[in-house]
Scaffold this motif. Structure first.
Motif, PDB file in Angstrom:
ATOM      1  N   ALA A   1     -40.166  79.796  24.156  1.00 39.12           N
ATOM      2  CA  ALA A   1     -39.757  79.862  25.560  1.00 39.12           C
ATOM      3  C   ALA A   1     -39.981  81.234  26.158  1.00 39.12           C
ATOM      4  CB  ALA A   1     -38.290  79.460  25.697  1.00 39.12           C
ATOM      5  N   GLY A   2     -39.967  82.260  25.360  1.00 35.59           N
ATOM      6  CA  GLY A   2     -40.230  83.608  25.864  1.00 35.59           C
ATOM      7  C   GLY A   2     -39.257  84.041  26.948  1.00 35.59           C
ATOM      8  N   GLY A   3     -38.000  83.737  26.766  1.00 35.77           N
ATOM      9  CA  GLY A   3     -36.991  84.145  27.739  1.00 35.77           C
ATOM     10  C   GLY A   3     -36.726  83.134  28.831  1.00 35.77           C
ATOM     11  N   ARG A   4     -37.518  82.078  28.914  1.00 39.85           N
ATOM     12  CA  ARG A   4     -37.288  81.045  29.925  1.00 39.85           C
ATOM     13  C   ARG A   4     -36.222  80.051  29.454  1.00 39.85           C
ATOM     14  NH1 ARG A   4     -43.153  78.695  30.519  1.00 39.85           N
ATOM     15  NH2 ARG A   4     -43.190  79.352  28.320  1.00 39.85           N
TER      16      ARG A   4
ATOM     17  N   GLY B   1     -39.047  77.143  33.632  1.00 43.78           N
ATOM     18  CA  GLY B   1     -38.389  76.613  32.452  1.00 43.78           C
ATOM     19  C   GLY B   1     -39.421  76.210  31.421  1.00 43.78           C
ATOM     20  N   TYR B   2     -39.020  76.237  30.157  1.00 48.51           N
ATOM     21  CA  TYR B   2     -39.904  75.798  29.070  1.00 48.51           C
ATOM     22  C   TYR B   2     -39.473  74.396  28.675  1.00 48.51           C
ATOM     23  CZ  TYR B   2     -42.095  75.417  24.501  1.00 48.51           C
ATOM     24  OH  TYR B   2     -42.851  74.991  23.429  1.00 48.51           O
ATOM     25  N   ARG B   3     -40.364  73.417  28.885  1.00 42.11           N
ATOM     26  CA  ARG B   3     -39.996  72.026  28.678  1.00 42.11           C
ATOM     27  C   ARG B   3     -40.479  71.506  27.331  1.00 42.11           C
ATOM     28  NH1 ARG B   3     -41.694  68.991  34.097  1.00 42.11           N
ATOM     29  NH2 ARG B   3     -42.595  70.992  34.669  1.00 42.11           N
ATOM     30  N   VAL B   4     -39.599  70.788  26.674  1.00 46.71           N
ATOM     31  CA  VAL B   4     -39.909  70.112  25.418  1.00 46.71           C
ATOM     32  C   VAL B   4     -39.617  68.637  25.623  1.00 46.71           C
ATOM     33  CG1 VAL B   4     -39.386  69.920  22.971  1.00 46.71           C
ATOM     34  CG2 VAL B   4     -39.244  72.147  24.100  1.00 46.71           C
ATOM     35  N   HIS B   5     -40.610  67.793  25.426  1.00 44.83           N
ATOM     36  CA  HIS B   5     -40.448  66.356  25.677  1.00 44.83           C
ATOM     37  C   HIS B   5     -40.488  65.607  24.349  1.00 44.83           C
ATOM     38  CE1 HIS B   5     -40.731  63.141  28.899  1.00 44.83           C
ATOM     39  NE2 HIS B   5     -40.620  62.472  27.752  1.00 44.83           N
ATOM     40  N   LEU B   6     -39.411  64.904  24.042  1.00 47.59           N
ATOM     41  CA  LEU B   6     -39.318  64.075  22.850  1.00 47.59           C
ATOM     42  C   LEU B   6     -39.185  62.616  23.259  1.00 47.59           C
ATOM     43  CD1 LEU B   6     -36.683  66.210  20.882  1.00 47.59           C
ATOM     44  CD2 LEU B   6     -39.179  66.406  20.806  1.00 47.59           C
ATOM     45  N   ARG B   7     -39.666  61.735  22.405  1.00 49.15           N
ATOM     46  CA  ARG B   7     -39.604  60.302  22.727  1.00 49.15           C
ATOM     47  C   ARG B   7     -39.167  59.528  21.494  1.00 49.15           C
ATOM     48  NH1 ARG B   7     -41.608  56.848  26.496  1.00 49.15           N
ATOM     49  NH2 ARG B   7     -42.671  58.543  27.565  1.00 49.15           N
ATOM     50  N   GLY B   8     -38.066  58.795  21.633  1.00 50.08           N
ATOM     51  CA  GLY B   8     -37.604  57.957  20.544  1.00 50.08           C
ATOM     52  C   GLY B   8     -38.323  56.628  20.528  1.00 50.08           C
ATOM     53  N   SER B   9     -38.363  56.003  19.369  1.00 54.17           N
ATOM     54  CA  SER B   9     -38.965  54.679  19.231  1.00 54.17           C
ATOM     55  C   SER B   9     -38.346  54.000  18.024  1.00 54.17           C
ATOM     56  CB  SER B   9     -40.483  54.785  19.046  1.00 54.17           C
ATOM     57  OG  SER B   9     -40.795  55.375  17.795  1.00 54.17           O
ATOM     58  N   ALA B  10     -38.492  52.696  17.945  1.00 57.14           N
ATOM     59  CA  ALA B  10     -37.947  51.959  16.807  1.00 57.14           C
ATOM     60  C   ALA B  10     -38.566  52.442  15.507  1.00 57.14           C
ATOM     61  CB  ALA B  10     -38.188  50.467  17.003  1.00 57.14           C
ATOM     62  N   LEU B  11     -39.839  52.843  15.540  1.00 56.93           N
ATOM     63  CA  LEU B  11     -40.516  53.303  14.331  1.00 56.93           C
ATOM     64  C   LEU B  11     -40.029  54.691  13.922  1.00 56.93           C
ATOM     65  CD1 LEU B  11     -42.695  52.740  12.217  1.00 56.93           C
ATOM     66  CD2 LEU B  11     -44.368  53.785  13.772  1.00 56.93           C
ATOM     67  N   SER B  12     -39.975  55.615  14.887  1.00 60.90           N
ATOM     68  CA  SER B  12     -39.545  56.981  14.548  1.00 60.90           C
ATOM     69  C   SER B  12     -38.083  57.031  14.126  1.00 60.90           C
ATOM     70  CB  SER B  12     -39.780  57.912  15.741  1.00 60.90           C
ATOM     71  OG  SER B  12     -38.904  57.591  16.811  1.00 60.90           O
TER      72      SER B  12
END
Length: 903
Positions: free
Chosen positions: A119-122, A70-81
């Motif tokens: 992702a290239g198909g993943r 799998g192609y993983r994308v990690h996002l992180r929320g914060s009070a500033l963002s």
């Protein structure tokens, strides 16, 4: 709905402070949670919920690693963002043309195209940490990508109700699976702690840190490192042992400070007050803190408000209130103390709040009022915090009220500090205004401490006589003081091994509904000890069952008393030969909140190791007794170290090759007298592993004579269990006089031990194979593998000299069964793993019912050759034949109870 699109917490019915919305049941193991996330990765995704530090991000990462492709994308929320459109997605969107960022529809299309290309198909797995801190446009885009099926979405947050409505709808529409992550259980926490410490912890150390962290992985790891740095965890014999006390310095306070910075000034003030007080009635808190601040903290799951009297308010455990309190400066703490004490009535506080106020007062240099100190010390003793009880009871200015003195005495007694206890109570001068029942209690504490101290000049029997003279004799007097003195007499007699002289009133005391419940059960303990000493094992077990039933029903008693109940019940089961019941009770008492009313004082290693030692399972016993020795060297309130040392020497002897001399632990000396039954057990193990037990015929004969002599002394003292134990061990070593004396001793006892030992004696003296088989079968039912194996070996030997083939087969089958129970290495499962492929398949097919002729045809062998191979395989598997193997394989693999630390 709020203006930012987030869903507010629903208003609970009734009091807005007491009720909380029902939550789905949390996943109760990390393995199950990983399986749930993996299943969600095959669909649209999941939302993982739980408090900070519970391991949500780690779980998502582990599941992603297991998923693999799998192609993983990690996002992180914060009070500033969250203050910037697409703030958490900024690093992804930075490569897009500015025209694509004009409206959300174009952002969705552009981001979809970008992710598909990368992702290239993943399969695209998008993990969003702190999902409640994602801005509106970020939520809109990521939710749409999930609905389109472009990404598998994994949301990580503390509370789904604080998330944007579009994220909530993904769950309510069934696109996202909800996974409520529960805290780690005790075994899972033990594994994490061992990894953090670089080695296993004893079960007492595991329990202390689990209770502090409540299974929160991050908190557990931080606490572990902090306690090692403070030397509250000490490395002994390769195990981290609990030396105490709890500490609140190191890495954890730094993390706590980070959390505190997120609060408003009003919220932080409320948090500091609750951290210092431990808990406050809601009415009092609302005089100190605005209602909207309490609302905010409750909605954020930062405080809990309980029902019942006063509606106590406490900080959530994951905030680590004690650590917060330790960080507050002296000036700030004194300022808050002044504010709180203006509105609080110390006399109306709960025990926890009283302890909090007492600790807070001492930290800012305030001398405790007697009533506050008494409430705080009493609560600390009830909850097992003897050090705190000592601190509060000693902080009162002289002359201290007698009730406060007695709380100090109870704390010293709980810690096994008999010498200090005796000095303290002997120096107390009571006044004419002190209630007589308190004076009697002081005398009983003094006499019991004196009885425990070797060479103490204070005569406990004279003190007992003084206590008895003080008892009221008029009709209608409360039974508590009288029963307390009766129990003191029974304990003195117990220390002298004079079980037959126990007070005759114990049965009446047990049945007296006016007597305190805990004292009635202690009377039942003493009555059961008397029955066991006389060989009335059926009556003993009936009382044990009654005591356990009443404790599980919720008898109110303090932690130390629950530990004493476990101690006495465990050894009563041992003396009845019920090793299986003793092991099962230890397992049930292992979890901190177990519902049995019992608690182990120093962890579970010692009782578990003792069961295995009595049963002859040397290798298993070593795995538990080694950490038990390590922990007892740090803290031994019940003088158990000599017994643990002797049992360890015997287990080491059993685990060695025949003919080698055992490695023996030195016998530790103690200032205090142990219970005579513990001393007798230690002596039994020392004889079995002593120099005479070398494996030679002469050594075995000498060991048998030593055992027989011990049995005779025990019998003369009216101690049937020890007499039977030693006579049987001597008889199985070939001593016919011991066998004859065993038959005489067993004739007067009842229950399963009567069946075992009468048949064992008869079988050995008369070469009665059926009697030996009956003895071994009954012993195996009690999980006494070694006694069963000894009886079976003798039965097989006699049967081979002229018994029928049927009886010989029964004897051999019992011998194999008991041998398999002696060690996991002897099990069929272990044996199968050691066989080659051909032998394993041959054995399994034979057990499944294939005939030798059919097997010969399958493997191109004659039926006779197949039988020859099967004979060798059956011997290696310790089974008597096909039917025996089939029966063993059809049953669940036999366990041996709790797992030893580090294994």
């Amino acid at each position: 709905m709020t203006t930012d699109g987030r869903v507010p917490a629903p208003a609970p019915s009734g009091s807005r402070y007491t009720d909380t919305p029902a939550q789905p049941r949390a996943v109760d193991s990390r393995a199950a949670a990983r399986r749930a996330v993996l299943a969600a990765l095959e669909e649209s995704g999941a939302v993982i919920l739980g408090p900070a530090g519970i391991g949500k991000t780690t779980l998502a990462r582990e599941a992603g690693d297991l998923y693999g492709d799998g192609y993983r994308v990690h996002l992180r929320g914060s009070a500033l963002s969250a203050q910037t459109p697409y703030g958490a997605l900024a690093w992804l969107l930075s490569d897009l043309p500015p025209n694509d960022l004009v409206n959300p529809v174009r952002v969705v299309r552009a981001l979809e195209s970008l992710l598909v290309r990368l992702a290239g198909g993943r399969r695209i797995i998008m993990v969003i940490d702190n999902a409640e801190e994602i801005d509106d446009l970020g939520v809109l885009v990521t939710a749409e990508l999930c609905r389109r099926g472009t990404v598998v979405l994994i949301l990580i947050c503390g509370d789904l109700l604080r998330c944007h409505r579009d994220y909530v709808r993904l769950w309510t529409d069934g696109l996202l699976k909800r996974i409520d992550l529960a805290p780690l259980d005790l075994p899972e926490t033990a594994e994490l702690l061992a990894a953090a410490a670089g080695g296993p912890l004893t079960t007492l150390a595991q329990r202390m840190l689990w209770q502090q962290s409540r299974g929160n992985p991050l908190l557990a790891a931080l606490l572990c490192r902090d306690h090692i740095a403070a030397k509250a965890l000490v490395l002994r014999r390769g195990f981290w042992t609990w030396a105490g006390p709890l500490v609140y310095s190191g890495e954890l306070p730094e993390r706590v400070e980070t959390v505190l910075r997120r609060f408003t000034a009003g919220e932080r003030r409320a948090v500091e007050i609750l951290a210092l007080c431990r808990e406050l009635p809601l009415e009092i808190l609302l005089q100190l803190v605005p209602a909207h601040t309490v609302d905010s903290l409750e909605e954020g799951s930062l405080v809990t408000i309980s029902g019942g009297h006063g509606q106590p308010v406490r900080l959530a455990w994951n905030l680590q209130p004690a650590t917060i309190a330790a960080k507050i400066t002296f000036g700030r703490s004194r300022e808050l103390w002044t504010e709180v004490t203006r509105v609080i009535d110390p006399h109306g506080l709960s025990g926890a709040a009283a302890a909090g106020m007492a600790s807070w007062s001492l930290s800012v240099g305030i001398v405790l009022e007697p009533d506050l100190a008494l409430a705080a010390a009493r609560w600390s003793n009830e909850t097992g915090d003897a050090e705190a009880a000592l601190r509060y009871s000693r902080a009162v200015a002289a002359p201290r009220p007698l009730r406060v003195v007695l709380e100090e005495a109870a704390a010293l007694q709980a810690g096994g500090n008999h010498a200090q206890l005796h000095r303290m109570v002997a120096s107390v001068e009571t006044g004419s205004g002190d209630p007589e029942d308190l004076r009697i209690r002081l005398l009983t504490l003094r006499l019991l401490a004196a009885a425990r101290i070797r060479g103490c000049p204070d005569d406990p029997w004279s003190l007992l006589e003084q206590a008895e003279q003080r008892l009221p004799h008029e009709a209608g007097a409360r039974p508590g003081p009288s029963l307390r003195v009766t129990l003191a007499r029974a304990e003195l007699l117990s220390l002298d091994g004079r079980f037959t002289e126990y007070p005759a009133s114990l049965a009446e005391d047990l049945a007296d509904p006016a007597a305190p419940s805990d004292l009635r059960l202690l009377a039942a303990i003493r009555l059961a000890q008397q029955h066991a000493a006389a060989g009335r094992f059926e009556e003993t077990l009936e009382l044990v069952a009654l005591i356990r039933f009443r404790l599980a029903a919720g008898i109110q008693t303090d932690v130390r008393t629950r530990e004493l109940f476990f101690h006495h019940l465990f050894f009563l089961l041992i003396r009845c030969g019920e090793l299986g019941q003793a092991l099962a009770m230890t397992e049930s008492a292992a979890p901190p909140d177990n519902g049995t009313g019992l608690r182990t004082a120093g962890g579970t290693e010692l009782p578990t190791g003792l069961v295995h030692a009595y049963a002859g399972r040397g290798d298993l016993a070593l795995g538990f007794l080694y950490p038990a020795l390590a922990q007892l060297e740090s803290h031994d309130p019940d003088v158990m170290l000599p017994l643990a040392s002797a049992a360890f020497g015997y287990a080491h002897f059993l685990a060695q090759e025949p003919g080698r001399m055992p490695g023996r632990e030195p016998s530790p000396d103690s200032l205090y007298r142990p219970d005579p039954s513990l001393d007798a057990a230690a002596g039994y193990f020392r004889v079995l592993s002593g120099p005479a037990a070398s494996g030679s015929p002469d050594g075995s004969d000498h060991t048998a004579e030593l055992l027989r002599a011990r049995a005779q002394r025990a019998g003369a003292a009216g101690n049937a269990p020890d007499a039977l134990l030693c006579y049987s061990a001597a008889a199985l070593r070939g001593n016919r006089q011991a066998a004859a004396e065993l038959g005489v001793a067993a004739a007067s006892v009842n229950g399963t031990p009567g069946i075992v030992f009468r048949n064992l004696a008869e079988g050995l003296l008369e070469k009665d194979v059926p009697a030996l088989i009956q003895a071994g079968t009954a012993a195996l039912g009690q999980r006494n593998s070694r006694l069963a194996h000894g009886a079976a070996v003798a039965a097989r030997g006699f049967a081979a000299d002229g018994g029928s083939r049927t009886v010989l087969r029964q004897a051999r089958q019992l011998e194999y069964e008991s041998f398999r129970a002696l060690s996991p290495i002897n099990s069929v499962q272990h044996g199968l793993a050691q066989l080659g492929d051909f032998e394993r398949e041959l054995a399994l097919r034979a057990a499944a019912g294939e005939t030798s002729a059919a097997l010969g045809k399958r493997f191109h062998l004659s039926a006779r050759t197949v039988d020859w191979h099967l004979g060798r395989v059956f011997a290696r598997l310790h089974v008597s034949g096909r039917s025996d193997l089939r029966e063993v394989l059809s049953q669940p693999e036999a366990g041996h109870g709790l797992r030893a630390p580090g294994r």
